[in-house]
Write a protein that holds these residues in place. Structure first.
Motif, PDB file in Angstrom:
ATOM      1  N   TYR A   1     -29.876  32.226  54.988  1.00  0.00           N
ATOM      2  CA  TYR A   1     -28.835  31.187  55.089  1.00  0.00           C
ATOM      3  C   TYR A   1     -29.079  30.118  54.040  1.00  0.00           C
ATOM      4  CZ  TYR A   1     -26.185  27.230  57.045  1.00  0.00           C
ATOM      5  OH  TYR A   1     -25.315  26.180  57.238  1.00  0.00           O
ATOM      6  N   GLY A   2     -27.996  29.536  53.539  1.00  0.00           N
ATOM      7  CA  GLY A   2     -28.089  28.376  52.664  1.00  0.00           C
ATOM      8  C   GLY A   2     -26.852  27.514  52.786  1.00  0.00           C
ATOM      9  N   SER A   3     -27.042  26.180  52.713  1.00  0.00           N
ATOM     10  CA  SER A   3     -25.923  25.245  52.824  1.00  0.00           C
ATOM     11  C   SER A   3     -26.325  23.905  52.230  1.00  0.00           C
ATOM     12  CB  SER A   3     -25.526  25.073  54.289  1.00  0.00           C
ATOM     13  OG  SER A   3     -24.444  24.181  54.418  1.00  0.00           O
ATOM     14  N   THR A   4     -25.366  23.219  51.591  1.00  0.00           N
ATOM     15  CA  THR A   4     -25.668  21.936  50.942  1.00  0.00           C
ATOM     16  C   THR A   4     -24.600  20.880  51.268  1.00  0.00           C
ATOM     17  OG1 THR A   4     -24.571  22.817  48.963  1.00  0.00           O
ATOM     18  CG2 THR A   4     -26.996  22.872  49.012  1.00  0.00           C
ATOM     19  N   PRO A   5     -24.439  20.515  52.524  1.00  0.00           N
ATOM     20  CA  PRO A   5     -23.404  19.516  52.841  1.00  0.00           C
ATOM     21  C   PRO A   5     -23.650  18.148  52.213  1.00  0.00           C
ATOM     22  CG  PRO A   5     -24.748  20.013  54.784  1.00  0.00           C
ATOM     23  CD  PRO A   5     -25.097  21.024  53.741  1.00  0.00           C
ATOM     24  N   ARG A   6     -24.903  17.733  52.078  1.00  0.00           N
ATOM     25  CA  ARG A   6     -25.184  16.430  51.453  1.00  0.00           C
ATOM     26  C   ARG A   6     -24.879  16.497  49.954  1.00  0.00           C
ATOM     27  NH1 ARG A   6     -28.114  12.832  54.754  1.00  0.00           N
ATOM     28  NH2 ARG A   6     -28.763  11.605  52.938  1.00  0.00           N
ATOM     29  N   ALA A   7     -25.348  17.568  49.315  1.00  0.00           N
ATOM     30  CA  ALA A   7     -25.081  17.722  47.884  1.00  0.00           C
ATOM     31  C   ALA A   7     -23.586  17.859  47.615  1.00  0.00           C
ATOM     32  CB  ALA A   7     -25.837  18.932  47.339  1.00  0.00           C
ATOM     33  N   ASP A   8     -22.881  18.571  48.491  1.00  0.00           N
ATOM     34  CA  ASP A   8     -21.435  18.713  48.332  1.00  0.00           C
ATOM     35  C   ASP A   8     -20.757  17.345  48.371  1.00  0.00           C
ATOM     36  OD1 ASP A   8     -21.803  21.434  48.231  1.00  0.00           O
ATOM     37  OD2 ASP A   8     -21.136  21.802  50.286  1.00  0.00           O
TER      38      ASP A   8
ATOM     39  N   GLN B   1     -17.257  17.351  46.699  1.00  0.00           N
ATOM     40  CA  GLN B   1     -16.702  18.698  46.896  1.00  0.00           C
ATOM     41  C   GLN B   1     -16.352  18.858  48.360  1.00  0.00           C
ATOM     42  OE1 GLN B   1     -19.103  21.894  45.258  1.00  0.00           O
ATOM     43  NE2 GLN B   1     -18.475  23.270  46.901  1.00  0.00           N
ATOM     44  N   MET B   2     -15.094  18.742  48.675  1.00  0.00           N
ATOM     45  CA  MET B   2     -14.635  18.818  50.050  1.00  0.00           C
ATOM     46  C   MET B   2     -14.280  20.257  50.407  1.00  0.00           C
ATOM     47  SD  MET B   2     -15.108  15.790  50.807  1.00  0.00           S
ATOM     48  CE  MET B   2     -14.468  15.818  52.486  1.00  0.00           C
TER      49      MET B   2
ATOM     50  N   GLN C   1     -27.208  18.637  41.901  1.00  0.00           N
ATOM     51  CA  GLN C   1     -27.294  19.786  40.999  1.00  0.00           C
ATOM     52  C   GLN C   1     -27.777  21.053  41.695  1.00  0.00           C
ATOM     53  OE1 GLN C   1     -25.913  19.338  38.008  1.00  0.00           O
ATOM     54  NE2 GLN C   1     -25.580  17.273  38.830  1.00  0.00           N
ATOM     55  N   ARG C   2     -27.962  21.001  42.991  1.00  0.00           N
ATOM     56  CA  ARG C   2     -28.426  22.173  43.741  1.00  0.00           C
ATOM     57  C   ARG C   2     -27.282  22.715  44.588  1.00  0.00           C
ATOM     58  NH1 ARG C   2     -34.000  21.725  44.636  1.00  0.00           N
ATOM     59  NH2 ARG C   2     -33.966  23.926  45.242  1.00  0.00           N
ATOM     60  N   TYR C   3     -27.246  24.039  44.738  1.00  0.00           N
ATOM     61  CA  TYR C   3     -26.141  24.704  45.431  1.00  0.00           C
ATOM     62  C   TYR C   3     -26.651  25.595  46.553  1.00  0.00           C
ATOM     63  CZ  TYR C   3     -23.007  22.910  41.892  1.00  0.00           C
ATOM     64  OH  TYR C   3     -22.274  22.069  41.094  1.00  0.00           O
ATOM     65  N   ALA C   4     -25.754  25.912  47.484  1.00  0.00           N
ATOM     66  CA  ALA C   4     -26.139  26.630  48.698  1.00  0.00           C
ATOM     67  C   ALA C   4     -26.779  27.980  48.396  1.00  0.00           C
ATOM     68  CB  ALA C   4     -24.923  26.808  49.606  1.00  0.00           C
ATOM     69  N   ILE C   5     -26.219  28.736  47.468  1.00  0.00           N
ATOM     70  CA  ILE C   5     -26.776  30.061  47.201  1.00  0.00           C
ATOM     71  C   ILE C   5     -28.156  29.957  46.566  1.00  0.00           C
ATOM     72  CG2 ILE C   5     -25.757  30.418  44.904  1.00  0.00           C
ATOM     73  CD1 ILE C   5     -25.190  33.369  46.016  1.00  0.00           C
TER      74      ILE C   5
ATOM     75  N   GLY D   1     -19.514  28.189  52.264  1.00  0.00           N
ATOM     76  CA  GLY D   1     -18.580  28.088  51.161  1.00  0.00           C
ATOM     77  C   GLY D   1     -18.312  29.397  50.450  1.00  0.00           C
ATOM     78  N   ARG D   2     -19.011  30.475  50.847  1.00  0.00           N
ATOM     79  CA  ARG D   2     -18.820  31.781  50.218  1.00  0.00           C
ATOM     80  C   ARG D   2     -18.099  32.699  51.198  1.00  0.00           C
ATOM     81  NH1 ARG D   2     -21.142  32.462  44.771  1.00  0.00           N
ATOM     82  NH2 ARG D   2     -22.340  30.545  44.474  1.00  0.00           N
ATOM     83  N   PHE D   3     -16.931  33.173  50.814  1.00  0.00           N
ATOM     84  CA  PHE D   3     -16.127  34.006  51.700  1.00  0.00           C
ATOM     85  C   PHE D   3     -16.776  35.364  51.939  1.00  0.00           C
ATOM     86  CE2 PHE D   3     -12.493  37.089  52.015  1.00  0.00           C
ATOM     87  CZ  PHE D   3     -12.164  36.794  53.328  1.00  0.00           C
ATOM     88  N   MET D   4     -17.376  35.954  50.895  1.00  0.00           N
ATOM     89  CA  MET D   4     -18.050  37.248  51.012  1.00  0.00           C
ATOM     90  C   MET D   4     -19.534  37.048  50.743  1.00  0.00           C
ATOM     91  SD  MET D   4     -15.206  39.862  49.390  1.00  0.00           S
ATOM     92  CE  MET D   4     -14.641  38.796  48.052  1.00  0.00           C
TER      93      MET D   4
END
Length: 391
Positions: free
Chosen positions: A113-120, A125-126, A27-31, A61-64
């Motif tokens: 910076y933020g990233s959630t590869p485990r949560a993804d 979410q590929m 339930q947690r996201y990179a941003i 995962g965010r282009f901008m």
């Protein structure tokens, strides 16, 4: 016109923070993690978001990214930079932020910076779109990034006689440092042995799973301001004394020399700006996505001769109690690695220079080197940081 020497000690890091790290849940996201780290770092500096007028960021995962970050954090910056050169981006942002501050383009810069590869993965979410592969590599179906780093590892072993045991020393040392860091993903999981590293599951020959970085969720943030203002804020300022950057290729098949990175160039530029050399460094934070990284960067940054990195790390030399403190938080191998690690090298360097590293604190640390790596040994950025006593 600004010269490299014009940037020496003209800006300082005054705030640092990490978000929640490790396995944060689906339930947690990179941003969200980026925002959590940003608010913690700005508070650590004794500032508010209204004070931030320079924004440097990347959210996986965010282009901008910077448009999303500015909106999310309520920042409308005067200066913005979200160029992505991989895991070294955040040390590059520090360099660019110091130049922007000295040029009067902003006063208080936030790097985030933020990233959630485990949560993804939990969300199934590929990554969208096809993997970036030039057509001359695609037919071989490489499993990047590990394939590229395994290629450099095999070449280093062939050319210089580097052994699996020497590579394993890097992972063993990182785990030992992590046992002193309660925030580390592997904290409390016990030490590693050389045999455990060598005999763990093979990933891409000659690398095993213990030669490879963690996959964790996480975010980090750093606040940079003018040196004259830094002295009046909440924490002792950590000055940027020197920085340099370089990149030499995008694809591992185009790397000019599989055993030498352009860290040789980035570090020379950083040392020249700082007026310092390898023997002046008290603590060293390296981007250790794989065990070969630490060995090659020790060579390319001038701490030992080319080909001698394996022997250099042997017998616990870079572990707690060794003669050179390297990756004191546990690094990407044992602390955290949410896709790109460079900002965490900066954060740990600042903690050491502040004297805030707890059980892993290196006594009397006044000068630190943080080095970032992006792609497959593609981009290299070196920063040298110092306390007021180092000026």
């Amino acid at each position: 016109m600004l010269t490299p020497q014009d940037l020496r000690a003209k800006a300082a890091i005054v705030g640092i923070a990490e978000s929640d790290l490790g396995d944060v849940g689906a339930q947690r996201y990179a941003i969200e993690l980026a925002g959590q780290a940003a608010y913690r770092a700005v508070a650590d500096a004794g500032l508010g978001m209204k004070d931030i007028d320079g924004l440097f960021g990347c959210v996986m995962g965010r282009f901008m990214s910077n448009l999303d970050l500015g909106e999310y954090l309520g920042i409308q910056p005067r200066y913005s930079d979200s160029g992505n050169i991989g895991g070294s981006s955040f040390i590059s942002y520090l360099f660019h932020a110091c130049a922007a501050i000295q040029a009067g383009l902003c006063d208080n810069a936030l790097i985030v910076y933020g990233s959630t590869p485990r949560a993804d993965g939990l969300r199934r979410q590929m990554p969208k779109g096809s993997l970036e592969r030039p057509n001359y590599e695609a037919p071989y179906r490489p499993r990047h990034p590990v394939t590229g780093y395994a290629l450099s590892t095999a070449r280093h072993m062939h050319q210089y006689g580097t052994t699996r045991e020497q590579l394993a020393e890097v992972a063993v040392a990182a785990r030992a440092w992590a046992q002193l860091n309660p925030a580390a993903f592997t904290y409390g999981k016990g030490p590693l042995s050389i045999d455990e590293v060598i005999n763990s599951k093979a990933v891409c020959s000659p690398l095993t799973v213990r030669d490879c970085c963690l996959v964790t969720d996480g975010g980090g943030a750093v606040v940079v301001t003018r040196a004259d203002r830094a002295r009046d804020l909440a924490n002792p300022p950590v000055y940027m004394l020197g920085a340099g950057e370089a990149h030499s290729h995008r694809s591992i098949s185009q790397m000019p020399d599989l055993t030498t990175t352009c860290a040789t160039e980035s570090s020379q530029r950083a040392y020249a700006m700082a007026g310092l050399g390898p023997t002046d460094i008290d603590v060293l934070q390296l981007y250790d996505a794989f065990t070969i990284n630490t060995i090659m960067f020790l060579e390319d940054l001038g701490f030992c001769a080319k080909g001698e990195g394996g022997a250099f790390v042997s017998a616990g030399r870079i572990a707690p109690g060794g003669s050179l403190a390297v990756n004191t938080n546990g690094g990407g191998l044992s602390h955290c690695h949410p896709g790109m690690y460079g900002i965490f090298a900066l954060i740990e360097a600042v903690r050491q220079l502040r004297g805030d590293a707890g059980a892993r604190q290196c006594p009397g640390a006044e000068i630190a080197l943080a080095h970032g790596n992006g792609g497959q040994f593609s981009s290299q950025v070196t920063a040298i940081l110092g306390t007021g006593a180092a000026l």
